[in-house]
Structures are given as structure tokens and as C-alpha cells.
Design a protein around this motif. Structure first.
Motif, PDB file in Angstrom:
ATOM      1  N   ALA A   1      57.373  40.925  28.727  1.00 54.35           N
ATOM      2  CA  ALA A   1      56.195  41.078  27.869  1.00 54.35           C
ATOM      3  C   ALA A   1      55.377  39.789  27.857  1.00 54.35           C
ATOM      4  O   ALA A   1      54.142  39.822  27.867  1.00 54.35           O
ATOM      5  N   ALA A   2      56.054  38.646  27.851  1.00 54.77           N
ATOM      6  CA  ALA A   2      55.372  37.358  27.854  1.00 54.77           C
ATOM      7  C   ALA A   2      54.578  37.171  29.142  1.00 54.77           C
ATOM      8  O   ALA A   2      53.423  36.710  29.118  1.00 54.77           O
ATOM      9  N   VAL A   3      55.175  37.516  30.274  1.00 57.45           N
ATOM     10  CA  VAL A   3      54.476  37.407  31.561  1.00 57.45           C
ATOM     11  C   VAL A   3      53.240  38.297  31.553  1.00 57.45           C
ATOM     12  O   VAL A   3      52.154  37.864  31.940  1.00 57.45           O
ATOM     13  N   ALA A   4      53.380  39.534  31.093  1.00 59.92           N
ATOM     14  CA  ALA A   4      52.243  40.457  31.074  1.00 59.92           C
ATOM     15  C   ALA A   4      51.117  39.911  30.193  1.00 59.92           C
ATOM     16  O   ALA A   4      49.939  39.976  30.568  1.00 59.92           O
ATOM     17  N   GLN A   5      51.472  39.335  29.050  1.00 60.56           N
ATOM     18  CA  GLN A   5      50.467  38.768  28.157  1.00 60.56           C
ATOM     19  C   GLN A   5      49.758  37.584  28.816  1.00 60.56           C
ATOM     20  O   GLN A   5      48.537  37.481  28.782  1.00 60.56           O
ATOM     21  N   ASP A   6      50.512  36.694  29.428  1.00 62.18           N
ATOM     22  CA  ASP A   6      49.913  35.508  30.040  1.00 62.18           C
ATOM     23  C   ASP A   6      49.062  35.853  31.256  1.00 62.18           C
ATOM     24  O   ASP A   6      48.007  35.251  31.468  1.00 62.18           O
ATOM     25  N   VAL A   7      49.499  36.808  32.042  1.00 58.24           N
ATOM     26  CA  VAL A   7      48.693  37.255  33.189  1.00 58.24           C
ATOM     27  C   VAL A   7      47.368  37.820  32.683  1.00 58.24           C
ATOM     28  O   VAL A   7      46.301  37.521  33.233  1.00 58.24           O
ATOM     29  N   ALA A   8      47.418  38.618  31.619  1.00 55.19           N
ATOM     30  CA  ALA A   8      46.194  39.202  31.056  1.00 55.19           C
ATOM     31  C   ALA A   8      45.226  38.117  30.581  1.00 55.19           C
ATOM     32  O   ALA A   8      44.015  38.215  30.798  1.00 55.19           O
ATOM     33  N   ILE A   9      45.745  37.073  29.952  1.00 59.87           N
ATOM     34  CA  ILE A   9      44.888  35.975  29.488  1.00 59.87           C
ATOM     35  C   ILE A   9      44.187  35.320  30.677  1.00 59.87           C
ATOM     36  O   ILE A   9      42.978  35.065  30.633  1.00 59.87           O
ATOM     37  N   LEU A  10      44.924  35.047  31.735  1.00 65.03           N
ATOM     38  CA  LEU A  10      44.323  34.413  32.918  1.00 65.03           C
ATOM     39  C   LEU A  10      43.306  35.330  33.583  1.00 65.03           C
ATOM     40  O   LEU A  10      42.237  34.879  34.014  1.00 65.03           O
ATOM     41  N   ARG A  11      43.626  36.613  33.676  1.00 61.25           N
ATOM     42  CA  ARG A  11      42.696  37.551  34.310  1.00 61.25           C
ATOM     43  C   ARG A  11      41.413  37.703  33.508  1.00 61.25           C
ATOM     44  O   ARG A  11      40.351  37.970  34.080  1.00 61.25           O
ATOM     45  N   ASP A  12      41.497  37.529  32.198  1.00 64.14           N
ATOM     46  CA  ASP A  12      40.321  37.678  31.338  1.00 64.14           C
ATOM     47  C   ASP A  12      39.472  36.412  31.253  1.00 64.14           C
ATOM     48  O   ASP A  12      38.380  36.443  30.683  1.00 64.14           O
ATOM     49  N   ASP A  13      39.936  35.302  31.796  1.00 62.77           N
ATOM     50  CA  ASP A  13      39.211  34.045  31.704  1.00 62.77           C
ATOM     51  C   ASP A  13      38.100  34.014  32.760  1.00 62.77           C
ATOM     52  O   ASP A  13      38.368  33.995  33.962  1.00 62.77           O
ATOM     53  N   ALA A  14      36.855  33.996  32.298  1.00 68.05           N
ATOM     54  CA  ALA A  14      35.697  34.068  33.192  1.00 68.05           C
ATOM     55  C   ALA A  14      35.619  32.892  34.160  1.00 68.05           C
ATOM     56  O   ALA A  14      34.995  33.003  35.219  1.00 68.05           O
ATOM     57  N   ARG A  15      36.262  31.767  33.835  1.00 71.82           N
ATOM     58  CA  ARG A  15      36.222  30.617  34.739  1.00 71.82           C
ATOM     59  C   ARG A  15      36.970  30.878  36.043  1.00 71.82           C
ATOM     60  O   ARG A  15      36.767  30.172  37.027  1.00 71.82           O
ATOM     61  N   PHE A  16      37.844  31.890  36.036  1.00 71.23           N
ATOM     62  CA  PHE A  16      38.684  32.114  37.215  1.00 71.23           C
ATOM     63  C   PHE A  16      38.484  33.508  37.803  1.00 71.23           C
ATOM     64  O   PHE A  16      39.405  34.094  38.366  1.00 71.23           O
ATOM     65  N   THR A  17      37.262  34.006  37.695  1.00 71.08           N
ATOM     66  CA  THR A  17      36.931  35.300  38.283  1.00 71.08           C
ATOM     67  C   THR A  17      37.223  35.249  39.782  1.00 71.08           C
ATOM     68  O   THR A  17      36.848  34.299  40.464  1.00 71.08           O
ATOM     69  N   GLY A  18      37.908  36.253  40.279  1.00 70.22           N
ATOM     70  CA  GLY A  18      38.225  36.324  41.700  1.00 70.22           C
ATOM     71  C   GLY A  18      39.572  35.736  42.068  1.00 70.22           C
ATOM     72  O   GLY A  18      40.037  35.922  43.187  1.00 70.22           O
ATOM     73  N   VAL A  19      40.207  35.007  41.132  1.00 69.48           N
ATOM     74  CA  VAL A  19      41.549  34.475  41.393  1.00 69.48           C
ATOM     75  C   VAL A  19      42.547  35.609  41.193  1.00 69.48           C
ATOM     76  O   VAL A  19      42.495  36.329  40.196  1.00 69.48           O
TER      77      VAL A  19
END
Length: 171
Positions: A133-151
Motif C-alpha cells: 500500500a505504501a509503494v502504491a501511495q508513493d508511486v501515485a504521488i510521483l506520477r501526480d507531480d507535474a514537474r516529472f511529467t513523462g517520467v
């Protein structure tokens, strides 16, 4: 021999026999691994990463915190200053593990909420006590960060009792 003397002696061996000249500032695989400081879970060892292939960031729990996001933002500036950029073609891998020490703090919501930069009522105990659950939450945070679009962002859980990793969130 003290610990520091031993480590300096080990470094002499490294410098003489294992040092690789000419490595570039940018990781060859354009990848940043985010992992825990737990000494049982060295991401470079667990994933058999060679020197120069990835950049590794380690913190308590391997978690995506406000401070980690600031650090990634700073790394992006470094890569831009060096003529590159963290963007399309790059990968972030979140690596959590079983039996993590952060799970010992589930009874300290005031401490955890401060670490994660959220109010206590918003703190998800599951995202602290359950590594998947922690991994899923952290991945979601990174995917939602506009600074890293396309990563591309993925998440793994390492089992400290078997040495195996499990892909929990695919890129």
C-alpha cells in the motif's frame, strides 16, 4: 582498528582495484531509485546495479515525502545545468521492503504526520504498516507531480526474508 580506519582501508582497495574512471554525472540508465536507509536493503546491491547506472536516494522508509520531492526538484536542476533533464525517457523506481522500521511508529501519528507533511487525520496507517500500500501511495504521488511529467514510475517491494523483489506497481 576503528570503524573509520577499516573503511578507509577498504577504500584504498576500491581505489586500487575497483574504481571506474570516466563515469558521467548522469546515470547511464536514466533512473533514480528511491529506497530505505535500512542496511539490509541497499538498492544497488538488491537490484545488482553497477556504478554509474542509477542515482539512489535513501531515507526513512524509502518514502516520498515533501523533502524527497524537494530533493528530486533539486536533482532536476542539476541535470538541467549539466545539459540534460529528468523527464521523458527517465524512470523513478520506488523500492520499499518488508519488516521496515517505520512500521514500528504506527502508534506515533504525530511524528509520522510531520514526516509526511500531512495532518494526523489524513495519515493512512495502512500506507505505513503495509509496504504494498505504501509503494502504491508513493508511486501515485510521483506520477501526480507535474514537474516529472513523462517520467515512468514503478514500485517494488523487497522481501527481507527471501531476498526477492516483487513488482507491485508496473511502470
Amino acid at each position: 582498528m576503528t570503524v573509520i580506519e577499516d573503511l578507509i582501508a577498504r577504500n584504498a582497495d576500491f581505489a586500487a582495484d575497483h574504481f571506474t574512471r570516466g563515469l558521467r554525472l548522469m546515470p547511464a540508465l536514466k533512473t533514480i531509485v528511491i529506497g530505505c536507509v535500512d542496511p539490509r536493503v541497499d538498492p544497488n546491491e538488491v537490484l545488482r546495479v553497477r556504478t554509474g547506472e542509477v542515482a539512489t536516494i535513501r531515507n526513512v522508509g524509502g518514502r516520498v515525502t515533501p523533502e524527497l520531492l524537494m530533493e528530486l526538484g533539486m536533482l532536476r536542476r542539476v541535470t538541467q545545468a549539466a545539459g540534460g533533464d529528468i523527464g521523458p525517457g527517465w524512470e523513478f523506481i520506488v523500492l520499499h521492503h518488508t519488516d521496515c522500521g517505520i512500521t514500528k511508529l504506527t502508534d506515533r501519528p504525530e511524528l509520522l504526520s510531520l514526516y509526511f507533511g500531512v495532518e494526523e487525520k489524513s495519515l493512512s496507517v495502512e500506507a505505513v504498516s503495509k509496504p504494498r500500500a505504501a509503494v502504491a501511495q508513493d508511486v501515485a504521488i510521483l506520477r501526480d507531480d507535474a514537474r516529472f511529467t513523462g517520467v515512468r514510475v514503478s514500485g517494488l517491494v523487497y522481501d527481507v526474508s527471501s531476498g526477492s523483489v516483487e513488482l507491485v506497481v508496473a511502470p
